[in-house]
Design a protein around this motif. Sequence first.
Motif, mmCIF file in Angstrom:
data_model
loop_
_atom_site.group_PDB
_atom_site.id
_atom_site.type_symbol
_atom_site.label_atom_id
_atom_site.label_comp_id
_atom_site.label_asym_id
_atom_site.label_seq_id
_atom_site.Cartn_x
_atom_site.Cartn_y
_atom_site.Cartn_z
ATOM 1 N N MET A 181 0.833 -1.205 0.000
ATOM 2 C CA MET A 181 0.000 0.000 0.000
ATOM 3 C C MET A 181 0.869 1.257 0.000
ATOM 4 O O MET A 181 0.531 2.269 -0.634
ATOM 5 N N LEU A 182 2.009 1.189 0.674
ATOM 6 C CA LEU A 182 2.926 2.331 0.732
ATOM 7 C C LEU A 182 3.834 2.409 -0.498
ATOM 8 O O LEU A 182 4.624 3.340 -0.639
ATOM 9 N N ARG A 183 3.732 1.390 -1.358
ATOM 10 C CA ARG A 183 4.478 1.308 -2.624
ATOM 11 C C ARG A 183 5.994 1.253 -2.429
ATOM 12 O O ARG A 183 6.749 1.746 -3.269
ATOM 13 N N VAL A 184 6.410 0.666 -1.303
ATOM 14 C CA VAL A 184 7.852 0.510 -1.067
ATOM 15 C C VAL A 184 8.204 -0.943 -0.691
ATOM 16 O O VAL A 184 9.373 -1.280 -0.528
ATOM 17 N N GLY A 185 7.179 -1.778 -0.575
ATOM 18 C CA GLY A 185 7.411 -3.153 -0.142
ATOM 19 C C GLY A 185 7.620 -3.226 1.364
ATOM 20 O O GLY A 185 7.978 -2.241 2.011
ATOM 21 N N GLY A 186 7.369 -4.394 1.919
ATOM 22 C CA GLY A 186 7.556 -4.590 3.350
ATOM 23 C C GLY A 186 7.483 -6.057 3.703
ATOM 24 O O GLY A 186 6.871 -6.849 2.981
ATOM 25 N N HIS A 187 8.136 -6.427 4.780
ATOM 26 C CA HIS A 187 8.066 -7.811 5.255
ATOM 27 C C HIS A 187 8.068 -7.826 6.779
ATOM 28 O O HIS A 187 8.551 -6.891 7.428
ATOM 29 N N LEU A 188 7.525 -8.876 7.335
ATOM 30 C CA LEU A 188 7.469 -9.044 8.785
ATOM 31 C C LEU A 188 8.856 -9.390 9.302
ATOM 32 O O LEU A 188 9.457 -10.376 8.875
ATOM 33 N N SER A 189 9.374 -8.583 10.223
ATOM 34 C CA SER A 189 10.727 -8.826 10.729
ATOM 35 C C SER A 189 10.750 -9.298 12.185
ATOM 36 O O SER A 189 11.780 -9.768 12.673
ATOM 37 N N LYS A 190 9.610 -9.195 12.865
ATOM 38 C CA LYS A 190 9.514 -9.702 14.232
ATOM 39 C C LYS A 190 8.048 -9.881 14.576
ATOM 40 O O LYS A 190 7.210 -9.084 14.152
ATOM 41 N N LEU A 191 7.738 -10.954 15.355
ATOM 42 C CA LEU A 191 6.345 -11.178 15.736
ATOM 43 C C LEU A 191 6.269 -11.922 17.058
ATOM 44 O O LEU A 191 6.992 -12.896 17.282
ATOM 45 N N CYS A 192 5.378 -11.438 17.922
ATOM 46 C CA CYS A 192 5.120 -12.110 19.193
ATOM 47 C C CYS A 192 3.615 -12.109 19.443
ATOM 48 O O CYS A 192 2.969 -11.056 19.363
ATOM 49 N N ARG A 193 3.052 -13.284 19.726
ATOM 50 C CA ARG A 193 1.624 -13.357 20.078
ATOM 51 C C ARG A 193 1.502 -13.139 21.583
ATOM 52 O O ARG A 193 2.041 -13.924 22.368
ATOM 53 N N THR A 194 0.807 -12.088 21.964
ATOM 54 C CA THR A 194 0.739 -11.695 23.368
ATOM 55 C C THR A 194 -0.560 -12.103 24.053
ATOM 56 O O THR A 194 -0.634 -12.077 25.290
ATOM 57 N N ARG A 195 -1.560 -12.491 23.263
ATOM 58 C CA ARG A 195 -2.849 -12.844 23.867
ATOM 59 C C ARG A 195 -3.661 -13.731 22.948
ATOM 60 O O ARG A 195 -3.650 -13.550 21.733
ATOM 61 N N ILE A 196 -4.377 -14.687 23.540
ATOM 62 C CA ILE A 196 -5.412 -15.464 22.850
ATOM 63 C C ILE A 196 -6.642 -15.404 23.737
ATOM 64 O O ILE A 196 -6.638 -15.931 24.857
ATOM 65 N N GLY A 197 -7.696 -14.742 23.264
ATOM 66 C CA GLY A 197 -8.876 -14.552 24.111
ATOM 67 C C GLY A 197 -8.480 -13.802 25.378
ATOM 68 O O GLY A 197 -7.891 -12.729 25.325
ATOM 69 N N ASN A 198 -8.775 -14.391 26.546
ATOM 70 C CA ASN A 198 -8.414 -13.777 27.827
ATOM 71 C C ASN A 198 -7.109 -14.330 28.387
ATOM 72 O O ASN A 198 -6.713 -13.974 29.503
ATOM 73 N N PHE A 199 -6.440 -15.184 27.627
ATOM 74 C CA PHE A 199 -5.188 -15.786 28.096
ATOM 75 C C PHE A 199 -4.013 -14.897 27.674
ATOM 76 O O PHE A 199 -3.849 -14.591 26.492
#
Length: 229
Positions: free
Chosen positions: A189-207
């Motif tokens: 969308m920004l017309r420059v390209g992008g990729h995910l460089s870090k990811l952490c799942r911090t919550r699932i539902g109330n957990f």
Amino acid sequence: MKAETIFDTGQMLLIDKPLEWTSFDVVRKVRYLTKTKKVGHAGTLDPLATGMLIVCTGKYTKKINEYMAQEKEYTGSITLGSSTPTYDLESEPENFQPYEHITAQQLQQAAQSFTGDILQIPPIHSAIKKEGKRVYEMARAGKEVKLEPRPVTISEFEITEIAMPVVHFRVVCSTGTYIRSLANDFGKMLRVGGHLSKLCRTRIGNFLLKDAYSIEGIEELVKNYKTQL
């Protein structure tokens, strides 16, 4: 009561998945520690992602779909100015583009455009099945893979820090959302390209991730069960 019987009866374990472990690596570890054959997880995390993984044992495996359906929250970073075939760092960045002209306002507007009910195309390097085969296997074999857009809901997409070309974010989304695809689409969308460089799942539902066990913690938990026999 034997430890095996406790886990056969059913346990729901919150585990902080380590970097570079697959979700199945965690399942295999729990299966080995508990000596329980019936073990499964509620929602895959990619090897380069960390964070909350719900693992169920014994009769609690029947609840996996219930846990999977719950809302997810993630934090992470998107690197702008290049893309990757896998949409993350499992493959090498390519198609480098200048990004210096991108403003904070443009970043906020792009994030806002992905908020709400949207259609998202999953990565071709994913475990989705098509014609009975995992699409990542077809992609690695050089076969053309075409996936249809899927409806997902992104309740919140917040830019938390900007350190160009790295953009830090927090996302709250429905099950079935691919954050890798979101990163790729954000760059497009920004017309420059992008990729995910870090990811952490911090919550699932109330957990919450803060309540999850490390791998060492799970080892200690099982050990304590055994000492109570």
